[in-house]
Write a protein that holds these residues in place. Structure first.
Motif, PDB file in Angstrom:
ATOM      1  N   LEU B 251       0.839  -1.206   0.000  1.00 26.58           N
ATOM      2  CA  LEU B 251       0.000   0.000   0.000  1.00 26.58           C
ATOM      3  C   LEU B 251       0.871   1.253   0.000  1.00 26.58           C
ATOM      4  N   ALA B 254       2.559   1.675  -3.334  1.00 25.44           N
ATOM      5  CA  ALA B 254       1.611   2.211  -4.315  1.00 25.44           C
ATOM      6  C   ALA B 254       1.443   3.717  -4.106  1.00 25.44           C
ATOM      7  N   VAL B 261      -5.236   2.935  -4.865  1.00 27.26           N
ATOM      8  CA  VAL B 261      -5.759   1.655  -4.390  1.00 27.26           C
ATOM      9  C   VAL B 261      -7.166   1.909  -3.863  1.00 27.26           C
ATOM     10  N   PRO B 262      -8.213   1.225  -4.331  1.00 25.72           N
ATOM     11  CA  PRO B 262      -8.186   0.087  -5.239  1.00 25.72           C
ATOM     12  C   PRO B 262      -8.411   0.455  -6.709  1.00 25.72           C
ATOM     13  N   LEU B 265      -5.063  -0.462  -8.473  1.00 29.37           N
ATOM     14  CA  LEU B 265      -4.379  -1.655  -7.954  1.00 29.37           C
ATOM     15  C   LEU B 265      -5.168  -2.210  -6.769  1.00 29.37           C
ATOM     16  N   SER B 266      -5.405  -3.511  -6.774  1.00 30.65           N
ATOM     17  CA  SER B 266      -6.030  -4.170  -5.618  1.00 30.65           C
ATOM     18  C   SER B 266      -4.957  -4.875  -4.804  1.00 30.65           C
ATOM     19  N   ILE B 267      -5.147  -4.864  -3.484  1.00 30.25           N
ATOM     20  CA  ILE B 267      -4.183  -5.509  -2.589  1.00 30.25           C
ATOM     21  C   ILE B 267      -4.942  -6.346  -1.564  1.00 30.25           C
ATOM     22  N   THR B 326      -9.484  -2.297  -0.123  1.00 25.36           N
ATOM     23  CA  THR B 326      -8.291  -2.298  -0.980  1.00 25.36           C
ATOM     24  C   THR B 326      -8.460  -3.187  -2.201  1.00 25.36           C
ATOM     25  N   THR B 327      -9.684  -3.668  -2.429  1.00 25.60           N
ATOM     26  CA  THR B 327      -9.917  -4.490  -3.619  1.00 25.60           C
ATOM     27  C   THR B 327     -11.121  -3.974  -4.389  1.00 25.60           C
TER      28      THR B 327
END
Lengths: 336, 336
Positions: B251, B254, B261-262, B265-267, B326-327
């Motif tokens: 995170l 990023a 995020v998200p 990019l998803s984490i 985060t997704t």
């Protein structure tokens, strides 16, 4: 597994000599040392802490007392303390004292006959620290100090650091400032509060006691109080948090209320633990040289275990304001 | 302070009887027990761990081995383990093993004659665990397991949890997925990687080995590798991190690259430590019941110290995907 008796017999020396070899006592002649070492090598002897304790009256254990291992401040200290104790041939036994009465963990440390204790979270009314100091038991108070006790101590410049935080917020234009303080009986709370108040006073400002919340150095306390402070009429435009963990709580509380940091609210922490520089925080904070303070605490307790007659050392490490991205000028007043 | 000899004399019993009273041995008649207790009360005797160890051959110490106390996962485990050990009258001695060769801390634990050991960070090639298990020394492997060793173990469902993470990312539409894995010899790395790969395969997708980075469960490793993954041509649209600390690093990486995020990019993390739910992270992660796993580890080592003949228990706790913020679906392709 061979005992020290077996070793002594096989090497043709006394058990006392074996113990002296194991403890690096310089009174043993080098050829004797070598003979004992050879036998130990051959018979696979593992020094036994319990048995050895009866000869040296030492256990090589140092108790380290923290108040809350979940506060990332303490793991940073612990890692450095443990590393340095190892350099001195000592091993750490951790007491996570929490809010339990101090005699409960003191009894445990006594039972295990630690050779010394590093207190990282002593309160000013700590009877345990006073009693041990009076008995000349090897102790070091680190991070938090205890007034009027004769012992080695390692602290940061709490007043100076807090004064710098006050000046920084005043320079930015803040006048309405909240404070989240930790345990009222911790010297860090007292000294940081005093330094902050004096920093404000020097500039003709004053600490508003309605905006000061004293309680615990915990995430939960700080989160709750930050939400409270931010939802009163005329909330503060800045919050000074007496440790970084509380500052993270204030940052999260601000996020939960949709308050922009630093646009609508400035936040300053204390300690500069590693997480403070994470991009998701970029916390403006007062840096203490934690690793150096921890190493020094370990050195001092090791020295004190060796010699109880050295003069006591009270070491105060300088602190330093680190400006990152959680502080800015206060928002202009509505209609201003 | 009175010794057990003083107590024995004043109570008119043998030192063995005093020791039995101190250890709650049922062979002591209740009136004798009361007499000894009265004398202890009167003379202020503190049981001495070293001396008592010679009678019971126990130290009441349990060694707990972690790999890195600065990873907040371990303090959460440690707090719960310590709390539960205390319930059993046991005290924790912490070994922060780090990357040091295991025999160095094993020697220390042996010297201090711990009664048992909880390994929370064993590697699959751990000779120490194998040797101790063979000797029937009381050990529990927690969190990470060691194949082919007969001992009590407490783990989470690593494969199942990772499979759920894969399904979640696939459901959102991700196909190009990076993985940050920990120590290659940790069972958690192996099992989470296997579960993730099988989750992808079940849906006809495949793990791209170019996007899998295996190294350490550390912030620094994860940060470096995340920056690297995010700056290649055609970077992944999602990263599965095998613990939460690595997910925080991703995170932050990023953020440092200005990736949303998200949105971009998803984490996904693993563990669901308390920080994962902080507003500044709101991490989607795989929850393990850490406190319950920790408590169970303490119970098992206490039971094993009492009785070496009970059948070994291998306990696997269920894991659960926790969706936070985060997704999301991957960004639409440029020009798509």
């Amino acid at each position: 597994m061979a005992t020290s008796w077996d070793i002594a017999k096989a090497a043709g020396v006394s058990q006392t000599t074996v113990s002296r070899v194991l403890n690096g006592d310089p009174r043993v002649a080098s050829h004797t040392r070598r003979r004992v070492a050879d036998v130990i090598e051959r018979l696979g002897y593992t020094p036994n802490g319990v048995a050895r304790g009866l000869v040296t009256r030492r256990t090589q254990l140092v108790g380290v007392v923290v108040s809350d291992v979940r506060n990332p401040f303490y793991p940073e200290l612990l890692e450095a303390i443990e590393h340095q104790l190892t350099e001195h041939g000592l091993k750490m036994i951790l007491s996570n004292a929490g809010e339990r009465p101090e005699d409960s963990y003191m009894r445990v440390l006594e039972e295990h006959r630690v050779d010394g204790i590093v207190f990282t979270a002593a309160t000013m009314d700590s009877e345990a620290v006073r009693t041990l100091a009076r008995r000349r038991f090897p102790i070091v108070v680190a991070n938090r100090s205890v007034d009027g006790v004769e012992c080695d101590s390692v602290t940061g410049d709490n007043e100076g650091g807090a004064r710098a935080a006050a000046q920084h917020l005043l320079d930015l234009g803040h006048r309405r400032i909240g404070v989240l303080a930790g345990h009222p009986e911790a010297s860090t709370s007292r000294d940081r509060l005093a330094g902050f108040a004096s920093g404000l006073q020097e500039a003709g400002a004053e600490l508003d006691s309605d905006l000061v919340r004293v309680g615990w150095y915990s995430y939960e306390f700080a989160y709750r109080e930050a939400v409270e402070l931010l939802t009163i009429d005329s909330p503060p435009t800045a919050i000074f948090c007496l440790n970084d963990l509380m500052a993270f709580a204030a940052l999260n509380a601000a996020s939960s209320l949709g308050r922009d940091v630093p646009g609508e609210l400035s936040i300053v922490g204390f300690d500069d633990i590693r997480m403070a520089s994470w991009e998701r925080f970029q916390l403006t904070t007062v840096r203490q040289p934690l690793a150096e303070m921890a190493r020094t605490s370990a050195d001092l307790v090791a020295q004190r275990i060796e010699s109880s007659h050295a003069p006591y050392q009270q070491l105060v490490f300088p602190s330093l304001l680190v400006r990152r991205r959680t502080t800015a000028a206060p928002p202009r007043k509505p209609g201003g």
